[in-house]
Design an enzyme around this catalytic site. Structure first.
Site, PDB file in Angstrom:
ATOM      1  N   ASP A  64      -8.087   2.936  -4.077  1.00 17.56           N
ATOM      2  CA  ASP A  64      -7.510   2.729  -2.749  1.00 17.56           C
ATOM      3  C   ASP A  64      -8.389   3.361  -1.680  1.00 17.56           C
ATOM      4  OD1 ASP A  64      -7.004   5.344  -3.488  1.00 17.56           O
ATOM      5  OD2 ASP A  64      -4.832   5.158  -3.495  1.00 17.56           O
ATOM      6  N   ASN A 132       6.377  10.964  -5.094  1.00 16.93           N
ATOM      7  CA  ASN A 132       7.440   9.941  -5.097  1.00 16.93           C
ATOM      8  C   ASN A 132       7.193   8.875  -6.157  1.00 16.93           C
ATOM      9  OD1 ASN A 132       5.315   8.540  -4.039  1.00 16.93           O
ATOM     10  ND2 ASN A 132       6.284   7.998  -2.104  1.00 16.93           N
ATOM     11  N   HIS A 134       4.308   7.243  -6.698  1.00 14.32           N
ATOM     12  CA  HIS A 134       3.352   6.174  -6.387  1.00 14.32           C
ATOM     13  C   HIS A 134       2.111   6.248  -7.278  1.00 14.32           C
ATOM     14  CE1 HIS A 134       1.511   8.851  -3.011  1.00 14.32           C
ATOM     15  NE2 HIS A 134       0.543   8.685  -3.882  1.00 14.32           N
ATOM     16  N   GLU A 139       3.554   2.367  -3.004  1.00 16.69           N
ATOM     17  CA  GLU A 139       4.723   3.204  -2.749  1.00 16.69           C
ATOM     18  C   GLU A 139       5.959   2.600  -3.429  1.00 16.69           C
ATOM     19  OE1 GLU A 139       4.234   6.045  -1.566  1.00 16.69           O
ATOM     20  OE2 GLU A 139       3.272   6.105   0.410  1.00 16.69           O
TER      21      GLU A 139
END
Ligand code: GLP
Length: 237
Positions: A64, A132, A134, A139
């Site tokens: 990313d 979280n 990801h 996400e």
């Protein structure tokens, strides 16, 4: 799942797996992750390179990149990977691919998928995990069929990464390989350290795969391995 006593041992064990893949296939295609978790892994790989392991034919795809940063921005993932790994192991720069955060996101995402198709599949994909759940910048809520695309970062991810940016300058968007793009790798290697990741690790391994926990998609892969230190394994050990 491999649980190691210390973070240092866990990072060495991840580096051992990557080094073995490079030794077995000198032109191996590696998918690489960023973040604090991976720093000791890259340090260990740079030591392997200094000890004689050749990375000259290895190809690297970054997972990313932030959108809106120039490619030479110190907090870009391109610079992260160059400074910690690529520039120290003799990797051919033409074999180093990172999504272009400085282009139109649509163009950058489709270019990246084309390059992945041209040189892929990725042989070994290294993955960290966000608090979280990801992976990359997929996400919670990211479809398992998603491909490389523009994504908005959640408040929790922006808060976790705020320490790297001047106040008010934390990027709001990124381009990330999608979950389906990630799962096309021949092998996945997930690495998580520290108690702050233990909830996400629990959700990844103890629940049925769900889009609410993007990392849980790794369980749909036939060859996924998870390496943890004791902190990250706190709720699953
Ligand atoms: C970032 C990256 C991920 C990384 C995750 C964890 O947001 N996009 O690829 O795995 O955060 O980072 P850290 O290792 O710093 O906790």
């Amino acid at each position: 799942m491999t649980i190691c006593k210390t973070t240092a041992v866990a990072a060495e064990s991840v580096a051992d797996r990557i080094a073995a893949a490079v030794a077995a296939k000198p032109n191996v295609v590696l998918g690489l992750a960023t973040g604090g978790t991976m720093e000791p892994v890259y340090k260990a790989l740079v030591r392997r390179s200094a000890a004689g392991l050749s990375f000259s034919a290895v190809r690297v795809f970054a997972l990313d990149e932030y959108v809106g940063l120039p490619p030479d921005h110190p907090q870009s993932y391109r610079v992260y990977l160059r400074e910690r790994f690529v520039d120290h192991v003799g990797l051919d720069p033409s074999r180093f691919h990172v999504p272009r955060g400085d282009l139109s996101a649509e163009v950058a995402a489709s270019e990246y998928e084309t390059t992945l198709r041209q040189h892929g599949p990725v042989d070994l994909q290294l993955l960290g995990i966000g608090r979280n759940g990801h992976i990359g910048f997929n996400e919670p809520g990211s479809p398992f069929a998603s491909r490389t695309r523009l994504v908005a970062l959640t408040a929790s991810t922006r808060a976790a990464n705020a320490r790297f940016f001047a106040p008010g300058h934390v990027p709001r968007h990124a381009i990330t390989m999608g979950i389906a793009s990630i799962l096309e790798a021949r092998r996945l290697l997930v690495f998580a350290i520290g108690p702050e990741k233990s909830d996400a690790v629990w959700a990844m391994v103890m629940q049925p795969p769900t889009v609410d926990v993007p990392a849980s998609a790794v369980r749909l892969h036939a060859s996924a391995e998870i390496v943890l230190d004791e902190g990250a394994a706190g709720q699953v050990a």
